[in-house]
Design an enzyme around this catalytic site. Structure first.
Site, PDB file in Angstrom:
ATOM      1  N   ASP A 483     -78.873  -4.439  52.077  1.00 49.64           N
ATOM      2  CA  ASP A 483     -78.272  -3.925  53.309  1.00 49.64           C
ATOM      3  C   ASP A 483     -77.332  -2.752  53.063  1.00 49.64           C
ATOM      4  O   ASP A 483     -76.917  -2.080  53.999  1.00 49.64           O
ATOM      5  CB  ASP A 483     -77.452  -5.030  53.980  1.00 49.64           C
TER       6      ASP A 483
HETATM    7  C1  BGC Z   1     -72.585  -6.831  52.884  1.00 47.38           C
HETATM    8  C2  BGC Z   1     -73.991  -7.293  52.791  1.00 47.38           C
HETATM    9  C3  BGC Z   1     -74.398  -7.880  54.112  1.00 47.38           C
HETATM   10  C4  BGC Z   1     -74.170  -6.887  55.234  1.00 47.38           C
HETATM   11  C5  BGC Z   1     -74.524  -7.520  56.558  1.00 47.38           C
HETATM   12  C6  BGC Z   1     -72.416  -5.890  54.045  1.00 47.38           C
HETATM   13  O1  BGC Z   1     -71.078  -5.558  54.176  1.00 47.38           O
HETATM   14  O2  BGC Z   1     -72.197  -6.221  51.679  1.00 47.38           O
HETATM   15  O3  BGC Z   1     -74.117  -8.242  51.759  1.00 47.38           O
HETATM   16  O4  BGC Z   1     -75.729  -8.247  54.087  1.00 47.38           O
HETATM   17  O5  BGC Z   1     -72.836  -6.487  55.237  1.00 47.38           O
HETATM   18  O6  BGC Z   1     -74.328  -6.725  57.639  1.00 47.38           O
HETATM   19  C1  NOJ Z   2     -76.623 -10.442  52.608  1.00 50.12           C
HETATM   20  C2  NOJ Z   2     -77.644 -10.483  53.690  1.00 50.12           C
HETATM   21  O1  NOJ Z   2     -77.527 -11.660  54.429  1.00 50.12           O
HETATM   22  C3  NOJ Z   2     -79.030 -10.359  53.126  1.00 50.12           C
HETATM   23  O2  NOJ Z   2     -79.954 -10.276  54.161  1.00 50.12           O
HETATM   24  C4  NOJ Z   2     -79.119  -9.149  52.242  1.00 50.12           C
HETATM   25  O3  NOJ Z   2     -80.398  -9.092  51.736  1.00 50.12           O
HETATM   26  C5  NOJ Z   2     -78.079  -9.170  51.168  1.00 50.12           C
HETATM   27  N1  NOJ Z   2     -76.792  -9.315  51.753  1.00 50.12           N
HETATM   28  C6  NOJ Z   2     -78.100  -7.936  50.284  1.00 50.12           C
HETATM   29  O4  NOJ Z   2     -77.533  -6.842  50.918  1.00 50.12           O
END
Ligand code: BGC
Ligand code: NOJ
Length: 812
Positions: A483
């Site tokens: 993400d």
């Molecule tokens: C986090 C990710 C997460 C995303 C969701 C980010 O700030 O680092 O792990 O999946 O937010 O919106």
């Molecule tokens: C947390 C999110 O829930 C997941 O969908 C994503 O793949 C990971 N962060 C990595 O960014």
């Protein structure tokens, strides 16, 4: 340093001192009503949706930590204490907290008074039960005052902590004997209220927080408890709470039991009122009658335990390595059920108001629970698929109450469509239910746009093929699995969301990971086509997959490992040419999982490079070198300080991809090493550094660039749960559901000499004993099924409700 131990027979983790390095929690509830419950009785309860229907208030980011819970204060003459340690941090003569499957028990003692609290959510009902047993262990009679305490949330948890101009004037309660009703907003549009009750007569009560605590006091110094008697306050606005005052006389050796119930009750419209302003208490009466006695409560706890024994009986492990056996057989699966129920909504790191059900997350979570509750997995698949758009893309998340996709994190995450294929394939392999493909499922939650689930899969499959960039690789869109790799975002404004802001639609940024995911799930799509008489479509799919693999080999290979992506300028990410972010874990793990490079040495090269550049004693970091500066063209990944989260943290979710990839190469020692490093049980002795619960996976462990390398965060709600379960159960122990049966294909460390797995599969139980006295990592010499030699490695579907003995001998 250790703070407890595993009681494997009871399937409990026993915490032996209350001051754990972080609150160590458990989840109560597995249907509609949930409670987060810490080892000091902190946490909160909600009905179905942690944001919209929150029963009790909880203060995230509070000092001291873990502010709010179901508290009980005891008063013995001049001595006052909280037997769960918090909130008074009372010195206790004994303390123990047992977190079990859906229940927790706190026992302690002080002043010769023993205390036991058993907390759980009974099956089929919408309440938390807290059963208290007080025992006078001294040789003198005792006069004890008990004060209970919960603080009500005004339902919408987000509004509750922001909209004070309104909220301070709307709080309403009703009290009838020992039953306290919280009915804020019931007079208008709500048809539900909460009840906090105890099954004994009370000496008094309080429902106004300020009256109970004193305006300038914390939970650790309630004025009322210190004064020794309740005020019978009726909340009017401000902060409604529920507190009972009970007087207990205990002769030496005598025990008394109390059942406290925190319930959620609904009335149909038209039956809301008993009389003007007086709520209809029929549903509360029915609920409380059910749990009026200790015996009824004990029975309900037994039911809950039987439910969990049934579930966990579907996949069990016996092995010399107790840590592995308990994780794979119990705790990992337990965590998978919790991620199924919560998605990423409510934990001690997710506030319950932020994130709904993720399209990607929910599909992956499915891998971890489909064998436990296949019918619920089926329903979940249909819910998820309904939030897909007609072009195959999807809302990134949906709201659990309405099941409608929402735009809070937008859409256009170009990996999303593919996870649906993964989820559906896992479901069909587990159940053999191809009928699900014919279910009519809306697109964009619009019935008029409905088509079969098969068509949804087809659109998923086509999406990355239709949206490709200059190298023929799939366009990344908002982001892929990571993400935080926001290649079309270019955000320079503080506070802007990296995931939804798009200041720069490049139409160029491509993802090697999406290509690899496509190559991994594509063959399942082709197989499903073949098995449902769609031969032409299967052939088309095979061709497309082969084409994608060629493209990865041509444009996704860096010489020693797989590239990660191309940015909005067409520049490489995850290449030796880059200054930072030269090598990434995700594309390497997934490409090898998909079998890319198994034929030409690239797979081995890639995994060796991962080991050399990314491995640490606590797991594999996401990339190296960590980004030292913020890169406008990369987005959130470079916003994190080096070593944390996606910027070179050990992002545990993707470690099992490498575990699985190692098994593709037959390297059982390496696969297990990868598994072991992120598995919390093996770090139980190291809890002071690790900090989070030794019985559940965490999303992230600080990487080698971080000051606190080895410290874990975001425990419980993470895709790590499902993927590690897949890696250990299907690839290391090697018991893998497939279209025609159960594949047996272990890939173990050479010193794992034997293990036994029992697996329930399509209506029969297989007891599989694996003998590896040969000390190999992979390879099968013989298999017998019920005493008869089996050719091949697939246990057939027997479906006869019986237990079948399978003996597997490993060897070359
Ligand atoms: C986090 C990710 C997460 C995303 C969701 C980010 O700030 O680092 O792990 O999946 O937010 O919106
Ligand atoms: C947390 C999110 O829930 C997941 O969908 C994503 O793949 C990971 N962060 C990595 O960014």
């Amino acid at each position: 340093m250790k703070y407890g131990y595993f009681d494997d027979t009871a399937r409990e983790y026993v915490i032996t001192r209350p001051d754990t390095p972080y609150p160590w929690i458990n989840y109560l509830g597995c249907e509609d009503f949930y409670g987060l419950f810490s080892n000091t009785s902190g946490g909160y309860a909600f009905y179905r949706d942690a944001r919209m229907l929150r029963l009790t208030r909880y203060r995230y980011n509070n000092v001291p930590t873990d502010g709010g819970g179901r508290y009980f204060y005891l008063r013995d003459g001049g001595d006052i204490w909280t037997p769960s340690w918090m909130p008074m941090k009372s010195e206790l003569d004994r303390y123990e907290c047992r977190h079990g499957m859906g229940y927790s028990m706190i026992s302690s003692a002080k002043n010769g008074l023993a205390y036991q609290q058993t907390s759980f959510v009974p099956m089929g009902d919408t309440c938390e039960i807290h059963k208290l047993v007080l025992t006078n262990e001294s040789d003198a009679a005792k006069d004890i005052d008990i004060f209970s305490f919960v603080e009500f949330c005004l339902w919408n948890a987000n509004d509750d902590m922001t909209n004070f101009q309104r909220n301070f004037s709307i709080g309403e309660v009703e009290v009838e004997g020992s039953r306290i009703y919280h009915k804020t907003e019931y007079r208008e549009r709500r048809n539900h209220y909460a009840v906090w009750a105890v099954n004994t007569t009370v000496a008094g009560f309080d429902t106004d927080r300020q009256t109970f605590l004193g305006l300038y006091n914390g939970f650790d110094h309630p004025e009322t408890v210190f004064a020794g008697s309740a005020n019978n306050s009726i909340a009017s606005g401000w902060a409604p709470v529920g507190s009972h005052h009970i007087k207990a006389k205990l002769a030496p050796g005598e025990s008394k039991e109390y059942v406290f119930v925190l319930g959620y009750c609904e009335n149909p419209d038209g039956q809301k009122w008993e009389s003007l302003g007086v709520i209809n208490k029929a549903p509360a009466n029915a609920l409380l009658e059910k749990y009026a006695t200790s015996e009824a409560v004990d029975k309900a706890l037994e039911n809950l335990q039987a439910y969990w024994s049934g579930l966990l009986g579907k996949f069990t492990v016996e092995a010399e390595d107790k840590a592995m056996a308990r994780m794979a057989g119990v705790w990992n699966q337990y965590q998978c059920m919790v991620t199924f129920n919560m998605s990423r909504s409510a934990s001690y790191f997710e506030s319950g108001i932020g994130r709904g059900m993720g399209f990607r997350d929910s599909n992956q979570d499915l891998l971890g629970f489909v064998h436990l509750v296949p019918e619920r997995a089926r329903a979940r698949i249909l819910d998820i698929a309904a939030t897909q758009f007609p072009d195959g893309s999807a809302y990134h998340q949906y709201q659990p109450l309405t099941k409608r996709g929402n735009n809070e994190v937008g859409s256009g995450f170009n990996d999303d469509p593919l996870w649906l294929i993964l989820g559906v394939a896992a479901y069909i392999k587990e159940t053999g239910d191809y009928g699900i493909l014919d279910e009519m499922v809306p697109f964009d939650n619009n019935e008029e746009l409905a088509d079969t689930l098969f068509v949804h899969l087809q659109r998923s499959f086509n999406h990355p093929l239709e949206k490709t960039g200059p190298h023929g690789l799939p366009l990344i869109g908002r982001a892929d699995w990571n993400d935080c790799l926001n290649l079309n975002c270019f955000s320079a404004t503080p506070g802007e969301s990296f995931q939804t802001t798009a200041n720069f639609e490049s139409g160029v940024a491509e993802s090697v990971l999406i290509a690899a995911i496509f190559a991994f799930v594509g063959p399942d799509y082709a197989e499903i086509c073949r098995r449902t008489g769609r031969k032409e479509e299967a052939d088309r799919a095979d061709k497309a997959i082969a084409g994608m693999i060629e493209t990865v080999k041509k444009h996704g290979w860096d010489g020693d490992w797989f590239l990660r992506a191309y940015d909005a300028y067409g520049k490489k990410i995850g290449s030796h040419e880059c200054e930072d972010g030269k090598i990434f874990i995700e594309s390497n793990g997934f490409a090898v999982m998909a079998g890319i490079g198994l034929d030409d040495g690239r797979a081995k090269k890639a995994l060796d490079a991962v080991k050399e550049h990314l491995d640490t004693p606590y797991g594999i970091v996401l990339q190296q070198p960590a980004y030292k500066e913020y890169h406008l063209e990369l987005g959130e990944i470079s916003s994190y300080p080096p070593g944390y989260k996606e910027n070179a943290g050990i992002f545990c979710h993707n470690n099992p991809w490498v575990t699985i990839a190692e098994t593709m190469l037959g390297r059982g020692d390496r696969a297990f090493d990868t598994y072991r490093k992120i598995c919390p049980t093996y770090r139980e002795d190291d809890s002071l550094l690790r900090r989070t619960e030794p019985y559940v996976y965490a999303q992230m462990v600080a990487g080698k660039d971080a000051v606190r390398h080895g410290e874990a965060k975001n425990s419980w709600l993470t895709g790590t749960a499902a993927w590690t379960f897949v890696s250990i159960s299907q690839y290391i122990l090697g018991i893998r559901p497939a279209y025609d049966g159960l594949v047996v294909d272990p890939c173990v460390p050479s010193d794992m000499k034997s293990f036994v797995v029992t697996r329930h599969f399509r209506g029969a139980d297989y007891r599989i004993s694996v003998d590896n006295s040969a000390g190999v990592e992979k390879g099968i010499k013989s298999i017998t099924l019920d005493g008869k030699p089996l050719s091949g490695q697939v246990l057939p579907v027997l479906g006869d409700g019986r237990v079948h003995e399978v003996v597997v001998v490993m060897g070359r």
